[in-house]
Design an enzyme around this catalytic site. Structure first.
Site, PDB file in Angstrom:
ATOM      1  N   CYS A   2     -67.928  69.103  42.842  1.00  0.00           N
ATOM      2  CA  CYS A   2     -68.402  70.442  43.172  1.00  0.00           C
ATOM      3  C   CYS A   2     -69.788  70.351  43.793  1.00  0.00           C
ATOM      4  O   CYS A   2     -70.628  69.578  43.336  1.00  0.00           O
ATOM      5  CB  CYS A   2     -68.499  71.365  41.960  1.00  0.00           C
ATOM      6  N   ARG A  29     -68.209  66.609  48.060  1.00  0.00           N
ATOM      7  CA  ARG A  29     -68.281  66.677  46.598  1.00  0.00           C
ATOM      8  C   ARG A  29     -67.061  67.381  46.005  1.00  0.00           C
ATOM      9  O   ARG A  29     -66.886  67.415  44.785  1.00  0.00           O
ATOM     10  CB  ARG A  29     -69.550  67.405  46.171  1.00  0.00           C
ATOM     11  N   TRP A  73     -64.325  71.063  43.188  1.00  0.00           N
ATOM     12  CA  TRP A  73     -63.383  70.025  42.778  1.00  0.00           C
ATOM     13  C   TRP A  73     -62.870  70.489  41.421  1.00  0.00           C
ATOM     14  O   TRP A  73     -63.615  70.497  40.439  1.00  0.00           O
ATOM     15  CB  TRP A  73     -64.094  68.680  42.679  1.00  0.00           C
ATOM     16  N   ASN A  99     -71.797  73.737  38.789  1.00  0.00           N
ATOM     17  CA  ASN A  99     -71.208  72.391  38.807  1.00  0.00           C
ATOM     18  C   ASN A  99     -71.413  71.801  37.423  1.00  0.00           C
ATOM     19  O   ASN A  99     -72.544  71.755  36.934  1.00  0.00           O
ATOM     20  CB  ASN A  99     -71.919  71.543  39.879  1.00  0.00           C
ATOM     21  N   GLY A 100     -70.332  71.380  36.794  1.00  0.00           N
ATOM     22  CA  GLY A 100     -70.448  70.827  35.439  1.00  0.00           C
ATOM     23  C   GLY A 100     -69.310  71.373  34.592  1.00  0.00           C
ATOM     24  O   GLY A 100     -68.330  71.899  35.117  1.00  0.00           O
ATOM     25  N   GLU A 472     -61.475  45.505  45.952  1.00  0.00           N
ATOM     26  CA  GLU A 472     -62.092  46.561  46.753  1.00  0.00           C
ATOM     27  C   GLU A 472     -61.242  46.875  47.989  1.00  0.00           C
ATOM     28  O   GLU A 472     -61.080  48.037  48.367  1.00  0.00           O
ATOM     29  CB  GLU A 472     -63.521  46.143  47.143  1.00  0.00           C
ATOM     30  N   LYS A 476     -59.820  50.555  48.773  1.00  0.00           N
ATOM     31  CA  LYS A 476     -60.083  51.275  50.029  1.00  0.00           C
ATOM     32  C   LYS A 476     -58.779  51.772  50.618  1.00  0.00           C
ATOM     33  O   LYS A 476     -58.654  52.913  51.019  1.00  0.00           O
ATOM     34  CB  LYS A 476     -60.757  50.380  51.068  1.00  0.00           C
ATOM     35  N   GLU A 479     -57.007  54.575  48.442  1.00  0.00           N
ATOM     36  CA  GLU A 479     -57.646  55.888  48.312  1.00  0.00           C
ATOM     37  C   GLU A 479     -57.621  56.695  49.602  1.00  0.00           C
ATOM     38  O   GLU A 479     -57.593  57.909  49.564  1.00  0.00           O
ATOM     39  CB  GLU A 479     -59.065  55.788  47.752  1.00  0.00           C
ATOM     40  N   HIS A 495     -48.409  34.597  36.978  1.00  0.00           N
ATOM     41  CA  HIS A 495     -48.307  35.051  35.580  1.00  0.00           C
ATOM     42  C   HIS A 495     -47.752  36.478  35.508  1.00  0.00           C
ATOM     43  O   HIS A 495     -47.914  37.152  34.498  1.00  0.00           O
ATOM     44  CB  HIS A 495     -49.670  34.950  34.902  1.00  0.00           C
ATOM     45  N   LYS A 594     -66.776  62.735  46.000  1.00  0.00           N
ATOM     46  CA  LYS A 594     -67.701  61.607  46.123  1.00  0.00           C
ATOM     47  C   LYS A 594     -68.479  61.319  44.843  1.00  0.00           C
ATOM     48  O   LYS A 594     -68.638  60.195  44.448  1.00  0.00           O
ATOM     49  CB  LYS A 594     -68.665  61.899  47.276  1.00  0.00           C
TER      50      LYS A 594
HETATM   51  C1  F6R Z   1     -64.415  54.472  46.118  1.00  0.00           C
HETATM   52  C2  F6R Z   1     -65.572  55.132  45.549  1.00  0.00           C
HETATM   53  C3  F6R Z   1     -65.620  55.314  44.079  1.00  0.00           C
HETATM   54  C4  F6R Z   1     -67.062  55.185  43.583  1.00  0.00           C
HETATM   55  C5  F6R Z   1     -67.152  55.534  42.098  1.00  0.00           C
HETATM   56  C6  F6R Z   1     -68.544  55.326  41.554  1.00  0.00           C
HETATM   57  O1  F6R Z   1     -64.526  54.339  47.495  1.00  0.00           O
HETATM   58  O2  F6R Z   1     -66.448  55.528  46.247  1.00  0.00           O
HETATM   59  O3  F6R Z   1     -64.780  54.428  43.411  1.00  0.00           O
HETATM   60  O4  F6R Z   1     -67.489  53.882  43.798  1.00  0.00           O
HETATM   61  O5  F6R Z   1     -66.776  56.865  41.915  1.00  0.00           O
HETATM   62  O6  F6R Z   1     -69.472  56.093  42.251  1.00  0.00           O
HETATM   63  P1  F6R Z   1     -71.003  55.757  42.209  1.00  0.00           P
HETATM   64  O7  F6R Z   1     -71.204  54.461  42.883  1.00  0.00           O
HETATM   65  O8  F6R Z   1     -71.653  56.892  42.932  1.00  0.00           O
HETATM   66  O9  F6R Z   1     -71.389  55.687  40.769  1.00  0.00           O
END
Ligand code: F6R
Length: 599
Positions: A2, A29, A73, A99-100, A472, A476, A479, A495, A594
């Protein structure tokens, strides 16, 4: 999670376009629904399900120089126009964006219903305007204060009231909030990238602080009414870095920014002695790294390089688990929280947990002024604003900081000689140029990605420091393209995961030069024998790899501890082109946001 915004301009200013613009900038957000409330004698509210564009397309022009807005969100109640913020009290004289999470909202809502209040949404937030109304005693500020004394949970909120016009009251507890002081008025946002276009002069609210924004200025107090003098801080990020600048997506722009970002991450941190970081704490007997998602993968990489160069044992913990395992942490431990946003609730909570144990701690963070920076010493990754939900430049800059940290700890503990440190620093200095060379190959990576873009499953594998990069790469891809993708340590496949291999399944194998190279070739043979189609990531000078794999994506030859950074860039581009081919909303993947400010 949010985004909340607010704007108070001069009496002839128009709040609506500014609120739309602020919301668009914070849309990463959350993008389930959006809404604004503008004051013009009475409060006028517009809200809708979906993105800010939806809101803008159906909106009449609202007059008024003061307003608040929200991009959501969803947590409590599904995405819908009814659950969109702002929420109002029964008389529509008070509007709130939040937000919260208000944890005791059911209890409060039941009491308010008994008192005759009528609720229109399924959200926890809606109790706030009703509670403020119930406690209204002629000024908005004291009513908000009174209402907040009754709620439990986390909030960054902004409230307006037609009884107290041209005034915005904001408050925060465990959710971020920043106030901007610009030439054209006062700005409120959940984070700085929202307001950078308007001003770089900001005040970060701390937990349990409340601010009243009016034409007379900004007054800040604690929630219990004590005056607080706050410093105005100037943000160094430039405004263009939060724009797309001609790229079709923020993610692609941010991938292409990486050579500059890495130069910035290293700037001023390499000395004749090797490395010179602002925070180090070399006496730790053990390091515990805690983080989520991509930052957790950076932490796993950190373990390999710190153990290798500094010979300090490192544990890497998923922050949401760490809190609840009753962790054994003692005063000789150093805890490092890694977080791009500096706001991830689980990471903040994990690092706070450590306070109780009195061990040393610091953060590795990107966003200046974020919550972690207010609670711990921090090393900044200096990646600039990252708007694409998928982390890219923040990840490689985290890897770069961890490499610096490993060298500095190695030197401080005499595990690394000056000559070795200098050689390594020389190699680090090539990193930015080598990333540029990977980017120059974007068209080749795209061609390869398009060959596999219709696959419904991918596996990624690597060994040693390439294992976190495999994780990673899979994250990527899944997601942003919604394709099932998993990362594995290559030696572990037999395994269990080998059962996932079938004829033609694409497997990305990171087979760059290093101690595990020969073992990787063995693992590639195992999966080829079972029908996998293998895309190898290999060094430029590797002449063997073509015999083992179906396609090769090359990275420049470089130190094996640095090549994982280059392989990451290949995998970012690979994921980007697959998702783009599939027509996915790359910067705003479904169900994600994000900055994850709820547990
Ligand atoms: C994936 C991504 C998330 C963040 C995770 C932690 O591309 O961006 O997995 O890495 O939500 O976020 P931060 O780094 O802001 O604590």
């Amino acid at each position: 999670m949010c985004g909340i915004v607010g704007y108070l301009g001069g009496s002839s200013a128009a709040a609506q376009p500014v609120l739309f613009d602020l919301l668009k900038r914070l849309e990463y957000r959350g993008y389930d629904s959006a809404g604004i409330a503008v004051m013009n004698g009475s409060i006028q509210v517009l809200k809708t399900k979906g993105s800010v564009n939806n809101l803008m397309s159906e909106t009449p022009i609202l007059r008024g120089c003061c307003g608040i807005g929200h991009t959501r969100w969803a947590t409590h109640g599904k995405p819908s126009s009814k659950n969109a913020h702002p929420h109002c009290c029964d008389t529509n004289k008070i509007a709130v964006v939040h937000n919260g999470i208000i944890e005791n909202y059911i209890e409060i809502r039941d009491k308010l219903i008994d008192l005759g209040h009528k609720f229109r949404s399924e959200t926890d937030t809606e109790v706030l305007p009703h509670l403020i109304e119930e406690n209204y005693n002629n000024d908005l500020e004291s009513s908000v204060r009174q209402a907040l004394s009754m709620v439990r949970g986390s909030y960054a909120l902004a409230a307006i009231s037609s009884n107290d016009p041209d005034k915005i009251v904001v408050a925060r507890k465990d959710s971020p909030l920043v106030l901007g002081l610009g030439e054209t008025g006062f700005f409120i946002a959940s984070d700085v990238s929202g307001i950078l276009k308007y001003t770089k002069d900001v005040i970060f609210l701390n937990d349990r602080e409340l601010a009243v924004i009016s034409h007379n200025g900004i007054e800040i107090t604690t929630l219990d009414g004590k005056k607080v003098d706050k410093k105005i801080e100037t943000i160094k990020w430039n405004a263009e870095s939060a724009e797309k600048s001609g790229y079709p997506h923020f993610m692609l722009k941010e991938i292409f920014e990486q050579p500059d970002v890495i130069r910035e991450t290293f700037s001023g941190r390499m000395s004749a002695e090797g490395v010179d970081l602002e925070v180090v704490m070399p006496d730790a007997r053990r390091i515990i790294i805690t983080a989520c998602g991509t930052s957790y993968h950076a932490g796993l990489f950190g373990r390999y390089v710190i153990e290798r160069f500094a010979r300090i044992p490192v544990n890497v913990e998923i922050a949401s688990e760490f809190r609840y395992i009753n962790p054994i942490v003692n005063s000789s431990d150093l805890v490092i929280g890694i977080t791009q946003s500096g706001e991830t609730a689980d990471t903040l909570a994990a690092v706070r947990e450590v306070n109780l144990e009195k061990s040393q701690k610091f953060g590795i963070v990107n966003v200046p002024g974020s919550s972690i920076t207010r609670e711990s010493q921090c090393l900044f990754t200096r990646a600039g604003p990252e708007i694409g939900v998928a982390a890219t430049k923040s990840f490689t800059s985290q890897l770069a900081v961890l490499l610096l940290l490993a060298v500095q700890l190695g030197r401080a503990r005499k595990e690394m000689s000056t000559a070795d440190a200098n050689d390594f620093v020389y190699d680090l200095k090539q990193m930015s140029g080598n990333i540029q060379r990977v980017l120059n190959e974007a068209d080749n990576i795209k061609k390869c990605a398009l060959v596999f873009a219709d696959a419904d499953q991918f596996l990624f594998m690597g060994r040693g420091a390439n294992y976190p990069i495999a994780l990673e790469g899979a994250l990527k891809l899944k997601e942003i393209s919604y394709i099932k993708a998993e990362g594995f340590p290559a030696g572990e496949l037999k395994h269990g995961p080998l059962a996932l291999i079938y004829d033609g399944v694409p497997v990305v194998a990171i087979a760059t030069e290093g101690v595990t190279y020969e073992k990787m070739l063995g693992n590639i043979k195992e999966i080829k024998a079972r029908g996998a189609t293998v895309i190898g990531i290999a060094n430029e000078s590797d002449t063997k790899i073509e015999k083992y794999v179906d396609r090769v994506l090359r990275i420049p030859d470089s130190n094996p501890w640095i090549s994982p950074v280059l392989s990451s860039v290949v995998l970012q581009l690979f994921a980007y082109y697959v998702a783009d081919y599939k027509g996915c909303e790359i910067d705003k993947p479904r169900n994600l946001a994000k900055s994850v400010t709820v547990e």
